[in-house]
Write an enzyme that holds these catalytic residues in place. Structure first.
Site, PDB file in Angstrom:
ATOM      1  N   HIS A 145     -39.663  48.842  16.365  1.00 42.75           N
ATOM      2  CA  HIS A 145     -40.731  48.029  16.035  1.00 42.75           C
ATOM      3  C   HIS A 145     -40.694  47.439  14.518  1.00 42.75           C
ATOM      4  O   HIS A 145     -40.750  48.250  13.823  1.00 42.75           O
ATOM      5  CB  HIS A 145     -41.863  48.812  15.945  1.00 42.75           C
ATOM      6  CG  HIS A 145     -43.337  48.134  16.050  1.00 42.75           C
ATOM      7  ND1 HIS A 145     -43.814  47.524  16.939  1.00 42.75           N
ATOM      8  CD2 HIS A 145     -44.166  48.034  15.044  1.00 42.75           C
ATOM      9  CE1 HIS A 145     -45.094  46.889  16.641  1.00 42.75           C
ATOM     10  NE2 HIS A 145     -45.246  47.141  15.423  1.00 42.75           N
ATOM     11  N   ASP A 172     -42.337  44.995  12.135  1.00 38.30           N
ATOM     12  CA  ASP A 172     -43.814  44.306  12.098  1.00 38.30           C
ATOM     13  C   ASP A 172     -43.316  42.980  11.279  1.00 38.30           C
ATOM     14  O   ASP A 172     -42.626  42.896  10.238  1.00 38.30           O
ATOM     15  CB  ASP A 172     -44.639  44.953  11.093  1.00 38.30           C
ATOM     16  CG  ASP A 172     -45.489  46.042  11.694  1.00 38.30           C
ATOM     17  OD1 ASP A 172     -45.957  45.737  13.117  1.00 38.30           O
ATOM     18  OD2 ASP A 172     -45.436  47.128  11.391  1.00 38.30           O
ATOM     19  N   ASP A 180     -48.638  48.221  19.462  1.00 38.49           N
ATOM     20  CA  ASP A 180     -49.072  48.617  18.242  1.00 38.49           C
ATOM     21  C   ASP A 180     -50.321  47.439  17.738  1.00 38.49           C
ATOM     22  O   ASP A 180     -50.556  47.338  16.901  1.00 38.49           O
ATOM     23  CB  ASP A 180     -48.164  48.101  17.129  1.00 38.49           C
ATOM     24  CG  ASP A 180     -48.565  48.742  15.772  1.00 38.49           C
ATOM     25  OD1 ASP A 180     -49.598  49.626  15.719  1.00 38.49           O
ATOM     26  OD2 ASP A 180     -48.324  48.148  14.584  1.00 38.49           O
ATOM     27  N   HIS A 186     -49.884  40.895  14.638  1.00 38.32           N
ATOM     28  CA  HIS A 186     -50.740  42.016  14.696  1.00 38.32           C
ATOM     29  C   HIS A 186     -51.020  42.529  13.249  1.00 38.32           C
ATOM     30  O   HIS A 186     -51.781  43.410  13.333  1.00 38.32           O
ATOM     31  CB  HIS A 186     -50.692  42.971  15.714  1.00 38.32           C
ATOM     32  CG  HIS A 186     -49.343  43.744  15.557  1.00 38.32           C
ATOM     33  ND1 HIS A 186     -48.328  43.587  16.304  1.00 38.32           N
ATOM     34  CD2 HIS A 186     -49.165  44.876  14.595  1.00 38.32           C
ATOM     35  CE1 HIS A 186     -47.504  44.599  15.988  1.00 38.32           C
ATOM     36  NE2 HIS A 186     -47.773  45.334  14.896  1.00 38.32           N
TER      37      HIS A 186
HETATM   38 ZN    ZN Z   1     -46.940  46.903  14.128  1.00 34.97          ZN
END
Ligand code: ZN
Length: 1078
Positions: free
Chosen positions: A291, A293, A403, A615
């Site tokens: 993941h 971000d 997420d 997000h």
């Molecule tokens: Zn995230």
């Protein structure tokens, strides 16, 4: 008798008659604790397994020569730029910084002759920050994490030739989670972090010791975590202790012996991927994940490097671990890789072809789903799926969003319309009030569409692939009545990284353990996310009935993200509106004439808007640097957008004006698809009435009747009454103490109530400041009292009063309450406009509207529809929704009457009983120390209405967000310019939301996918109120055929089209796309 001989009786058992010595029962805790000590650092590390990990370590000159070049001004130069410079000598022990700076190291390495024959040679590098290994000729090979994690790079075979070899390391002065000050990663970054290079070694690794280390780690977990009433737990304890007992420091045979003992528990095959070849039915499907971000505690520029570092690592692991499968979402990250790291992109492409690197998600980024508009959600899929299809030959089948902070009720419908039948997430495991009851279920949209949803029972997307993660995949599985399989999504994440060799080794042991002793659910590697879902889909086709969940997946945490970073949210709303206008006008222009549809600009703008919906960006949970980035991107979007709009206006022969000298030839530019009649300012205090239903509305003079149509009167000391034909508004020190609906003959504000009342709350959530507003903040409510109200406008067409409200010594609000003349047959509303100077610390500003309306449910606009939520706190599920997300309006209606609160840039709302409350501004100090500080401009309105929530609210909210624009038209302008060539008539609940050109039209396409002959116009129409509705698409364009398509513009059924008309019927909350082929 006599002479007979007797043989001595042979003992039947060798069991000794007498006890040789005392034997005690094992004290479980002591024997369990001992296991960790066998491989831990600390006082025994020179005597335990650790001491045998490496056969040799070589550092410093002449074998490891280091030199460095410091990139200036926090720049991130390319390999080419960096290696042009002169490198200066450096050494281990030196420190490098400050935060976010980049340093390029040249490493000249000569493997000593005594190491050349060693089995496994690695280079170990640790500066406690992130890095990338580059070949001498500029190919990025592998990322480094630092701080003891992922510090090793396997040396190529060619390095064993005794010669000096050169490679580079690009050091980024940030850790995996940025540069947070202190030990708390969400605190704002410290700009002055320095990183010490602690390790630059050639290491000959003792691979058997490394393998034994993983063996005993996993067996030790079984000893610690299996239930004490299972034989498998006792056996694990025994095997682990036997391994420890067999160990002799310095004796390689004792390592081999330990590994043999381990086989009793793990089986014979754990040293290779062969362990997965047992053909037994697995329960848990392991999928590698990283993941990243797209922005969070670091800016986008760093994400681009994180992608290259993390994904090249995974390609490397795939070469060493054939069972490794790695699922990656976010088209934007692939696009960055393609742009900036073509070498890694090609490597990824090759692995995609082999099926080991698996694109998933189908969206542009892993976006927020609460705040983006319906069309934005559509474009996340359109841009995402088109990228995947054009680069990898296939679309994704699974929407991947582990997420995000809550899930819009329209997602299943949009997924289905984007060719996806599956959805993966897990975030609801963070709920801090109610436990979500399902693991695998059918998730059902507002319109009834469904997707198979799976929420990994290990409750993480960054699993460490531990024994416990595998075990929890069954112990926390909540849908085993229906299907017992699950996904285990493992790998370092959030800051990137992904699976490590340790993860893959641990999973081999877990599988070996299941096949040898059992009890642990059988984990499998080598399948894809799609294989997992295929299996469930197959079972559904055979009669499996999954449990259902209807409507939104409300996340019971992070409710502050509807409000934090107000400026960013406002930019999101404004850019969505602007893109809508541009696509509509550009479509008409490019169909009508020689105007070239600005597809590249539109793509660039959309990609920017979609990126900012990531997000952690749009929700407001990133560091300040990320908002500098997004501000810049939005500024560019608006600049491009303004330029295109100006060109379009020129094309249509009109020109935007603010204070026209003459009232001749004025018109209003309208992009809403319905009849509008509104007062429009002509500048200099003058106003006209724009009226019509085309894209250009005629402006008539505002006629002044004998009795003024709207008035403001001072009725007693500082109390004012604003009145038009429909509403009478009483304002006392900024608050609306009475709102009387003259037509309905009904008071809207309950007795003693004060609407438009500002209130402020202490806002100190349990931990996640920018993310959370916690339920207890409601107990700290304080009413803000305002100064005297004064009249600031008293024109025939509009009256306004202004009130100043002091929030604190540093902060204030200046609010204008306005009422315009009402038009017959059109609902009037009260409009508020506030200027806020906001300098608070952990406070939450809201504005309240008590209304005399009773309902146990309120309605909130969501993407392409309405979601209803309780206004009471009956159960913990109801109460958990104490702060919710709305789009352009929230509404509380009872039978026959209701009140809508409209807004132009806000998303947080609450309705508690009959109290409606719009959330305005928050003041969290982490991770951005300056979030929302400064000046804000906010508009909202109270729209009372007769009847239930209906098209009046939906349309007025659209109009409120899309004011008419005053333009000057030439005398020669054809009357037909005033009517729109595409109209939607019929039921007013139908909204023609988007008009655009076909993505693959030959004059539009940028060549990603196959072009389509001719021109086409795409219409997106949705049913906004929740009832089957009929309408007619009417067009004057020379349309040949009309197709109903999905959102990816694949033709579906042919729609009957005659004499310029096509009748359509939409189901409740349906999103329908039509392709009009010219
Ligand atoms: Zn995230």
């Amino acid at each position: 008798m006599g002479g007979e001989t007797y043989e001595t009786a042979k003992p039947k058992s060798s069991y000794p008659v007498r006890s040789a010595h005392p034997v005690g029962q094992w004290i479980p805790d002591i024997y369990k604790s001992r296991i960790g000590q066998f491989y831990a650092g600390g006082q025994y590390e020179e005597n335990n397994l650790r001491a045998m990990m490496n056969e040799a370590v070589v550092s410093g000159s002449p074998h490891v020569k280091l030199s460095v070049w410091h990139a200036p001004n926090l720049s991130r130069p390319t390999f080419k730029e960096a290696t042009k410079h002169k490198f200066e000598k450096t050494s281990v022990g030196q420190s490098f910084g400050p935060s976010w700076s980049t340093h390029w190291f040249k490493i000249q390495l000569t493997v000593p002759s005594e190491l050349r024959k060693k089995e496994l040679l690695e280079f170990h590098w640790d500066a406690n920050n992130e890095g990338m290994v580059w070949t001498e000729d500029g190919n990025p090979l592998q990322g480094l994490t630092g701080g003891g994690e992922r510090t090793e790079w396997v040396l190529p075979e060619s390095f064993r030739d005794g010669k000096e070899h050169t490679f580079y390391i690009e050091m980024a002065c940030n850790r995996m989670f940025g540069n947070a000050a202190g030990g708390d990663s969400i605190q704002p970054p410290n700009p002055d972090n320095y990183y010490q290079l602690s390790k630059a070694d050639i290491v000959a690794v003792n691979s058997e010791t490394r393998q034994l280390y993983i063996d005993i780690w996993v067996i030790g977990d079984a000893a610690r975590e299996f239930p004490a009433d299972s034989w498998e737990q006792h056996k694990a304890l025994k095997v682990a202790n036997e391994i420890i007992d067999a160990f002799e420091l310095g004796n390689q045979d004792s390592i081999i012996k330990g590994r043999r003992i381990a086989q009793e528990y793990l089986g014979k095959n754990v040293s290779s991927s062969k362990v997965y070849e047992t053909g037994t039915k697995p329960l848990v499907y392991g999928i590698g994940q990283c993941h990243i971000d797209t922005c969070w505690l670091w800016p986008w520029a760093e994400t681009k490097r994180k992608v290259a570092r993390s994904w090249s690592n995974q390609c490397d692991l795939m070469d060493r671990y054939p069972e490794h499968r790695f699922a990656v979402s976010q088209a934007q990250q692939y696009k960055w890789l393609k742009q900036y790291y073509p070498y890694v992109f090609d490597r990824v492409k090759d692995k995609v072809k082999k099926g080991t690197f698996q694109p998933v998600g189908g969206s542009w980024v892993e976006h927020d789903t609460n705040l983006p508009s319906g069309e934005s959600l559509v474009r996340q899929f359109v841009y995402g799926q088109r990228f995947f299809e054009s680069n990898f030959g296939d679309r994704c089948q699974t929407f991947w969003l582990p997420d995000t902070f809550g899930y819009s009720s329209q997602l299943p419908q949009l997924c289905r319309l984007a060719g996806m039948t599956r959805f993966f997430t897990q975030k609801l495991s963070w709920n801090n009030i109610n436990k979500f009851p399902h693991t695998t279920f059918n998730w059902v949209s507002l319109d009834g569409s469904q997707v198979i949803c799976h929420m990994a029972p290990a409750e993480t997307y960054t699993a460490e692939a531990n024994f416990g993660d595998v075990r929890r995949s069954v112990t926390q599985h909540k849908s085993m009545d229906q299907d017992e399989t699950s996904l285990l999504v493992f790998g370092k994440g959030d800051g990137g990284g992904g699976p490590t060799w340790e993860h893959l080794e641990k999973l081999r042991r877990c599988r070996g353990m299941s096949d040898t002793v059992g009890l642990l659910p059988r984990v499998h590697m080598g399948n894809s996310v799609e294989d997992f879902f295929n299996n469930i889909e197959k079972r559904i086709s055979e009669g499996l009935n999954l449990v259902t969940w209807y409507g939104e997946l409300y996340f019971e945490l992070h409710r502050g993200t509807y409000t934090t970073q107000a400026n960013n949210k406002r930019n999101n709303r404004k850019s969505e509106m602007m893109l809508r206008d541009i696509e509509l006008l550009a479509s008409l222009a490019s169909i009508k004439g020689s105007y070239k549809y600005p597809k590249k600009d539109i793509d660039d703008m959309w990609e920017a808007v979609l990126l900012c919906q990531f997000h952690d960006c749009l929700p407001g949970s990133s560091i300040e640097m990320c908002y500098d980035d997004s501000d810049e991107l939005y500024a560019k979007v608006f600049e491009t957008g303004e330029k295109i709009l100006k060109e379009l206006q020129e094309f249509f022969g009109v020109q935007a004006v603010e204070n026209p000298k003459s009232k001749e030839r004025l018109a209003a530019l309208n992009t809403m698809p319905w009849h509008r009649r509104e007062i429009i300012s002509l500048g200099n205090g003058q106003a006209g009435v724009a009226c019509g239903d085309g894209n250009l509305l005629n402006i008539k003079t505002f006629k002044i009747a004998e009795t003024p149509e709207v008035t403001v009167k001072d009725i007693k000391d500082g109390v004012f009454v604003l009145q038009n034909d429909q509403l009478r508004v009483q304002v006392d020190r900024g608050c609306i103490t009475s709102l009387y609906d003259r037509l309905a003959e009904r008071e809207v504000i309950p007795e003693g109530g004060k609407a438009n009342q500002f209130v402020i709350f202490d806002d100190k959530p349990l931990y996640w400041q920018a993310w959370d507003v916690e339920v207890f903040h409601l107990d700290s409510r304080k009413v803000l009292s305002s100064g005297a109200t004064k009249v600031v406008q008293s024109d025939a067409h509009q009256v306004s009063v202004m009130t100043e409200t002091k929030i604190s010594e540093r902060s204030w609000v200046k609010t204008y309450i306005s009422l315009s003349a009402a038009f017959k047959g059109q609902q009037s509303y009260v409009e508020m406009h506030s200027e806020v100077e906001w300098r608070e610390d952990k406070k939450f500003l809201k504005v309240e509207f008590p209304v005399d309306v009773r309902n146990t449910e309120a309605s909130y606009e969501t993407q392409f529809g309405i979601v209803r939520r309780p206004t009471h706190y009956n159960t913990t599920w109801d109460m958990a929704k104490f702060e919710v997300c709305c789009h352009k309006f929230a509404d509380l209606s009872e039978h026959g009457y209701g009140v809508s609160i409209l807004n132009d840039s806000k998303y947080g709302f609450a309705t508690c009983g009959n109290l409606m409350r719009l959330s305005l501004l928050r003041a969290p100090k982490a991770p951005d120390a300056h979030a929302d500080m400064g000046r804000h401009d906010i508009r909202w309105a109270i729209l009372p209405h007769q009847g239930d929530l209906g098209s009046t609210t939906v349309r007025t909210a659209f109009n409120f967000n899309n004011p008419l624009k005053l333009v000057q038209a030439p005398e020669t302008l054809d009357a037909s310019a005033f009517s729109s060539p595409i109209k939607l008539t019929g039921n007013k609940s139908l909204v023609l939301d988007t008009v655009k050109r076909g993505e693959d039209d030959e004059d539009v396409s940028r060549g990603e996918l196959m072009k389509r002959k001719g021109k086409s116009v795409i219409l997106r129409i949705y049913e906004s109120l929740g009832g089957m509705s009929k309408g007619t698409i009417e067009t004057t364009l020379d349309i040949k055929k009309v197709w109903k398509t999905n959102i990816l513009e694949d033709d579906g059924e042919l729609v009957k089209f005659e004499k310029g008309k096509a009748d359509i019927t939409l189901k409740p909350f349906e999103v329908a796309t039509f392709r009009l082929q010219l």
